[in-house]
Design an enzyme around this catalytic site. Sequence first.
Site, PDB file in Angstrom:
ATOM      1  N   SER A 149       3.219  -5.293   0.712  1.00 35.82           N
ATOM      2  CA  SER A 149       3.049  -4.966   2.071  1.00 35.82           C
ATOM      3  C   SER A 149       3.973  -5.489   3.201  1.00 35.82           C
ATOM      4  O   SER A 149       4.029  -6.858   2.719  1.00 35.82           O
ATOM      5  CB  SER A 149       1.358  -5.348   2.402  1.00 35.82           C
ATOM      6  OG  SER A 149       1.097  -5.359   3.911  1.00 35.82           O
TER       7      SER A 149
ATOM      8  N   ASP B 100      -4.556   3.630  12.760  1.00 35.04           N
ATOM      9  CA  ASP B 100      -3.244   4.776  12.198  1.00 35.04           C
ATOM     10  C   ASP B 100      -2.960   5.766  12.942  1.00 35.04           C
ATOM     11  O   ASP B 100      -1.755   6.155  13.303  1.00 35.04           O
ATOM     12  CB  ASP B 100      -3.796   5.252  10.897  1.00 35.04           C
ATOM     13  CG  ASP B 100      -3.615   4.160   9.909  1.00 35.04           C
ATOM     14  OD1 ASP B 100      -3.052   3.168   9.973  1.00 35.04           O
ATOM     15  OD2 ASP B 100      -4.488   4.170   8.866  1.00 35.04           O
TER      16      ASP B 100
ATOM     17  N   GLY C 191      -7.280  10.582   3.426  1.00 29.73           N
ATOM     18  CA  GLY C 191      -7.825   9.434   4.287  1.00 29.73           C
ATOM     19  C   GLY C 191      -6.759   9.572   5.495  1.00 29.73           C
ATOM     20  O   GLY C 191      -7.324   9.298   6.838  1.00 29.73           O
TER      21      GLY C 191
ATOM     22  N   GLY D 259       7.697   6.913   7.836  1.00 29.78           N
ATOM     23  CA  GLY D 259       6.315   6.198   8.598  1.00 29.78           C
ATOM     24  C   GLY D 259       6.587   4.829   9.050  1.00 29.78           C
ATOM     25  O   GLY D 259       5.485   4.122   9.131  1.00 29.78           O
TER      26      GLY D 259
ATOM     27  N   THR E 153      -6.025  -1.596   3.725  1.00 31.20           N
ATOM     28  CA  THR E 153      -5.144  -0.530   3.349  1.00 31.20           C
ATOM     29  C   THR E 153      -5.836   0.213   2.010  1.00 31.20           C
ATOM     30  O   THR E 153      -7.007  -0.145   1.627  1.00 31.20           O
ATOM     31  CB  THR E 153      -3.733  -0.922   3.237  1.00 31.20           C
ATOM     32  OG1 THR E 153      -3.100   0.256   2.828  1.00 31.20           O
ATOM     33  CG2 THR E 153      -3.424  -2.150   2.311  1.00 31.20           C
TER      34      THR E 153
ATOM     35  N   ALA F   8      -4.906  16.285   2.939  1.00 32.14           N
ATOM     36  CA  ALA F   8      -6.303  16.091   3.439  1.00 32.14           C
ATOM     37  C   ALA F   8      -7.043  15.068   3.039  1.00 32.14           C
ATOM     38  O   ALA F   8      -8.212  15.157   2.899  1.00 32.14           O
ATOM     39  CB  ALA F   8      -7.106  17.593   3.149  1.00 32.14           C
TER      40      ALA F   8
ATOM     41  N   LEU G 172       4.490  10.311   6.487  1.00 33.29           N
ATOM     42  CA  LEU G 172       3.685   8.957   6.861  1.00 33.29           C
ATOM     43  C   LEU G 172       4.152   8.039   5.850  1.00 33.29           C
ATOM     44  O   LEU G 172       3.990   6.864   6.093  1.00 33.29           O
ATOM     45  CB  LEU G 172       2.212   9.396   6.763  1.00 33.29           C
ATOM     46  CG  LEU G 172       1.621  10.030   7.865  1.00 33.29           C
ATOM     47  CD1 LEU G 172       2.069  11.322   8.529  1.00 33.29           C
ATOM     48  CD2 LEU G 172       0.122   9.920   7.783  1.00 33.29           C
TER      49      LEU G 172
ATOM     50  N   SER H 225       2.882  -6.116   6.298  1.00 33.24           N
ATOM     51  CA  SER H 225       2.056  -6.387   7.216  1.00 33.24           C
ATOM     52  C   SER H 225       2.048  -7.584   7.494  1.00 33.24           C
ATOM     53  O   SER H 225       2.277  -8.241   8.708  1.00 33.24           O
ATOM     54  CB  SER H 225       0.603  -5.986   7.236  1.00 33.24           C
ATOM     55  OG  SER H 225       0.587  -4.509   7.100  1.00 33.24           O
TER      56      SER H 225
ATOM     57  N   LYS I 284     -10.288   1.692   2.958  1.00 35.21           N
ATOM     58  CA  LYS I 284     -10.463   1.930   4.287  1.00 35.21           C
ATOM     59  C   LYS I 284     -11.838   2.608   4.442  1.00 35.21           C
ATOM     60  O   LYS I 284     -12.341   2.347   5.568  1.00 35.21           O
ATOM     61  CB  LYS I 284      -9.562   3.074   4.791  1.00 35.21           C
ATOM     62  CG  LYS I 284      -8.344   2.440   5.104  1.00 35.21           C
ATOM     63  CD  LYS I 284      -7.021   3.415   5.712  1.00 35.21           C
ATOM     64  CE  LYS I 284      -5.670   2.680   5.581  1.00 35.21           C
ATOM     65  NZ  LYS I 284      -4.618   3.532   6.025  1.00 35.21           N
TER      66      LYS I 284
ATOM     67  N   TYR J 165       6.820   5.652   3.545  1.00 37.41           N
ATOM     68  CA  TYR J 165       8.039   5.215   3.685  1.00 37.41           C
ATOM     69  C   TYR J 165       8.564   4.307   2.594  1.00 37.41           C
ATOM     70  O   TYR J 165       7.961   4.140   1.677  1.00 37.41           O
ATOM     71  CB  TYR J 165       7.858   4.188   5.113  1.00 37.41           C
ATOM     72  CG  TYR J 165       6.976   3.121   5.035  1.00 37.41           C
ATOM     73  CD1 TYR J 165       5.715   3.404   5.490  1.00 37.41           C
ATOM     74  CD2 TYR J 165       7.372   1.925   4.242  1.00 37.41           C
ATOM     75  CE1 TYR J 165       4.752   2.562   5.267  1.00 37.41           C
ATOM     76  CE2 TYR J 165       6.142   1.172   4.085  1.00 37.41           C
ATOM     77  CZ  TYR J 165       5.185   1.410   4.980  1.00 37.41           C
ATOM     78  OH  TYR J 165       4.058   0.238   4.349  1.00 37.41           O
TER      79      TYR J 165
HETATM   80  P1  NDP Z   1      -5.492   9.925  -0.125  1.00 40.97           P
HETATM   81  O1  NDP Z   1      -5.188   9.623  -1.723  1.00 40.97           O
HETATM   82  O2  NDP Z   1      -6.479   9.742   0.819  1.00 40.97           O
HETATM   83  O3  NDP Z   1      -4.819  11.692  -0.258  1.00 40.97           O
HETATM   84  C1  NDP Z   1      -3.790  11.783  -0.654  1.00 40.97           C
HETATM   85  C2  NDP Z   1      -3.457  13.417  -0.174  1.00 40.97           C
HETATM   86  O4  NDP Z   1      -2.226  13.552  -0.980  1.00 40.97           O
HETATM   87  C3  NDP Z   1      -4.413  14.390  -0.928  1.00 40.97           C
HETATM   88  O5  NDP Z   1      -4.395  15.313   0.308  1.00 40.97           O
HETATM   89  C4  NDP Z   1      -3.872  15.045  -1.938  1.00 40.97           C
HETATM   90  O6  NDP Z   1      -4.270  16.233  -2.468  1.00 40.97           O
HETATM   91  C5  NDP Z   1      -2.282  14.913  -1.578  1.00 40.97           C
HETATM   92  N1  NDP Z   1      -1.571  14.944  -2.811  1.00 40.97           N
HETATM   93  C6  NDP Z   1      -1.432  13.883  -3.646  1.00 40.97           C
HETATM   94  N2  NDP Z   1      -0.247  14.227  -4.656  1.00 40.97           N
HETATM   95  C7  NDP Z   1       0.077  15.340  -4.438  1.00 40.97           C
HETATM   96  C8  NDP Z   1       1.112  16.081  -4.836  1.00 40.97           C
HETATM   97  N3  NDP Z   1       1.615  15.700  -6.228  1.00 40.97           N
HETATM   98  N4  NDP Z   1       1.544  17.335  -4.333  1.00 40.97           N
HETATM   99  C9  NDP Z   1       0.688  17.989  -3.431  1.00 40.97           C
HETATM  100  N5  NDP Z   1      -0.321  16.884  -2.607  1.00 40.97           N
HETATM  101  C10 NDP Z   1      -0.517  16.001  -3.132  1.00 40.97           C
HETATM  102  O7  NDP Z   1      -4.159   9.118   0.508  1.00 40.97           O
HETATM  103  P2  NDP Z   1      -3.981   8.551   2.093  1.00 40.97           P
HETATM  104  O8  NDP Z   1      -4.435   9.806   2.871  1.00 40.97           O
HETATM  105  O9  NDP Z   1      -4.551   7.592   2.218  1.00 40.97           O
HETATM  106  O10 NDP Z   1      -2.316   8.315   2.063  1.00 40.97           O
HETATM  107  C11 NDP Z   1      -1.483   9.607   2.107  1.00 40.97           C
HETATM  108  C12 NDP Z   1       0.088   9.036   2.522  1.00 40.97           C
HETATM  109  O11 NDP Z   1       0.046   8.352   3.965  1.00 40.97           O
HETATM  110  C13 NDP Z   1       0.462   7.738   1.671  1.00 40.97           C
HETATM  111  O12 NDP Z   1       1.671   8.159   1.349  1.00 40.97           O
HETATM  112  C14 NDP Z   1       0.376   6.650   2.466  1.00 40.97           C
HETATM  113  O13 NDP Z   1       1.238   5.728   2.254  1.00 40.97           O
HETATM  114  C15 NDP Z   1       0.796   7.140   3.784  1.00 40.97           C
HETATM  115  N6  NDP Z   1       0.116   6.264   4.919  1.00 40.97           N
HETATM  116  C16 NDP Z   1       1.025   5.927   5.783  1.00 40.97           C
HETATM  117  C17 NDP Z   1       0.698   4.987   6.843  1.00 40.97           C
HETATM  118  C18 NDP Z   1       1.421   4.237   7.984  1.00 40.97           C
HETATM  119  O14 NDP Z   1       1.345   3.439   8.890  1.00 40.97           O
HETATM  120  N7  NDP Z   1       3.022   4.549   7.903  1.00 40.97           N
HETATM  121  C19 NDP Z   1      -0.785   4.703   7.031  1.00 40.97           C
HETATM  122  C20 NDP Z   1      -1.641   5.517   6.288  1.00 40.97           C
HETATM  123  C21 NDP Z   1      -1.292   6.267   5.194  1.00 40.97           C
HETATM  124  P3  NDP Z   1      -5.569  16.438  -2.994  1.00 40.97           P
HETATM  125  O15 NDP Z   1      -6.741  16.613  -2.323  1.00 40.97           O
HETATM  126  O16 NDP Z   1      -5.482  17.973  -3.862  1.00 40.97           O
HETATM  127  O17 NDP Z   1      -5.700  15.458  -4.319  1.00 40.97           O
END
Ligand code: NDP
Length: 288
Positions: free
Chosen positions: A28, A116, A144, A253, A75, A142, A229, A30, A79, A231
């Site tokens: 992290s 966020d 978090g 991100g 994180t 879709a 998002l 942070s 969350k 990085y």
């Molecule tokens: P979640 O686990 O809640 O969601 C993951 C999502 O990615 C789902 O929609 C999932 O689809 C999809 N997914 C995973 N693998 C694949 C793949 N191989 N092909 C297509 N779709 C895929 O994760 P978060 O929403 O919490 O985080 C998402 C990203 O955002 C992360 O990379 C995280 O690091 C980044 N992030 C960055 C922040 C920043 O400050 N820069 C803050 C918050 C998040 P399905 O529903 O079909 O499983």
Amino acid sequence: MGTMDGEKSAIMNSIDRYAVFGHPIKHSKSPRIHRLFAEQTRQSLEYSAQEVPAEQFSAAAKQFFAEGGKGLNCTVPLKELAWNYADHKTERAQLSKAVNTLALQPDGSILGDNTDGIGLVTDLVVNHAIILAGTRILILGAGGASRGIIAPILDQSPQAMVIANRTVDKAVNLAAEFHGKGPITGCGFDDLKNRQFDLILNATSASLSGQLPPLPAGLLAENGNCYDLAYGNEPTAFVRWAKENHAAKSLDGLGMLVEQAAEAFFIWRGVRPKTRPVIELLNSERQL
Ligand code: NDP
């Protein structure tokens, strides 16, 4: 600086403590970001990173605040648990069903917020001068993170917002939750053929494993922008796709990370740190 009135006399010599909880948390950024903010704004505080698996979250947070902790960032994968833990929540946290910032209030209660979405919008609009009003925006994923960014982006009045996800139902249901807030629809990746967007945001976690959702050719409009998002020290798979597809800007991100941290710092300390020097410093340390 904390006020040092009667009630606080027992801890008046102790430094205000903050932390980020997550699992994994080793890499992290942070703690570094918050220490830079503290230095810059001459705030005296301590910020550490603590490895906390989901099943230990509630006990660990309780202990942190019982021992005088002032605020937490939460994180992956905490969350939603932090959302449940908070005694009360801001409207944006309420909507996103996820909390990344917990703040001890003067009455001893714990406020939950989600910074966020505002962090992303600030990075796009202020740092990169990307106009969102009247544009066509695609969000991939879709989970978090998507949930947290939808409302703040809709607040910027885009012409249309599409959520596309591997598990199609999740995209459709998520879009339905925000129908009242703007022009939003959900679909699968197959439904993106023959469509074009001015801004594509990757909020899937695919980048973390070097993967990319299946994206049709021609998806990005001329002069369109892309933002991952995720990085890293190297360009992500999506940032590379963006460059291959001639995006005007191919961003990751890191700026969002710094901006969401600045918003949390403001909630805790009432002081807004300058983010640009911190983003520039962290950027200079990686080879993009
Ligand atoms: P979640 O686990 O809640 O969601 C993951 C999502 O990615 C789902 O929609 C999932 O689809 C999809 N997914 C995973 N693998 C694949 C793949 N191989 N092909 C297509 N779709 C895929 O994760 P978060 O929403 O919490 O985080 C998402 C990203 O955002 C992360 O990379 C995280 O690091 C980044 N992030 C960055 C922040 C920043 O400050 N820069 C803050 C918050 C998040 P399905 O529903 O079909 O499983």
